[in-house]
Design a protein around this motif. Sequence first.
Motif, short mmCIF file in Angstrom:
data_model
loop_
_atom_site.label_atom_id
_atom_site.label_comp_id
_atom_site.label_asym_id
_atom_site.label_seq_id
_atom_site.Cartn_x
_atom_site.Cartn_y
_atom_site.Cartn_z
N ALA A 147 -87.65 -18.73 -59.43
CA ALA A 147 -86.80 -19.19 -60.49
C ALA A 147 -86.86 -20.71 -60.60
O ALA A 147 -86.65 -21.24 -61.68
N LEU A 148 -87.16 -21.41 -59.51
CA LEU A 148 -87.22 -22.86 -59.53
C LEU A 148 -88.28 -23.36 -60.52
O LEU A 148 -87.99 -24.21 -61.37
N VAL A 149 -89.48 -22.82 -60.44
CA VAL A 149 -90.56 -23.24 -61.35
C VAL A 149 -90.25 -22.80 -62.77
O VAL A 149 -90.44 -23.57 -63.72
N LEU A 150 -89.73 -21.61 -62.94
CA LEU A 150 -89.38 -21.12 -64.27
C LEU A 150 -88.32 -21.99 -64.92
O LEU A 150 -88.44 -22.36 -66.10
N ASP A 151 -87.32 -22.38 -64.16
CA ASP A 151 -86.21 -23.15 -64.72
C ASP A 151 -86.51 -24.64 -64.86
O ASP A 151 -86.08 -25.28 -65.82
#
Length: 102
Positions: free
Chosen positions: A1-5
Amino acid sequence: ALVLDKGRAGEVYNIGGGAELSNRELTERLLEACDADWDRVDLVADRKGHDRRYSVDIKKISEELGYVPSVPFDRGLADTVAWYRDNRDWWEPLKVRAALHR
């Protein structure tokens, strides 16, 4: 989720444990986690372009997105070995199928 967000579109982010180990060091740690000795290792001659170490550069994802490994390498390795010990019914059929298709 870190890279996506938080990540930038089209960028590549290496995600790793932040540990740099030679092949020998990695093998030693894996043998220790498996309660095994060097007699379980088949040494082979080096090949052209042989990797001498395993390392994933996490500088970019750490600096840009604040990534920090949440599990120390040795604990993650031990947890992985334990999972495979506890889930033989999942991976052993895959090993048998792979051997049949050689």
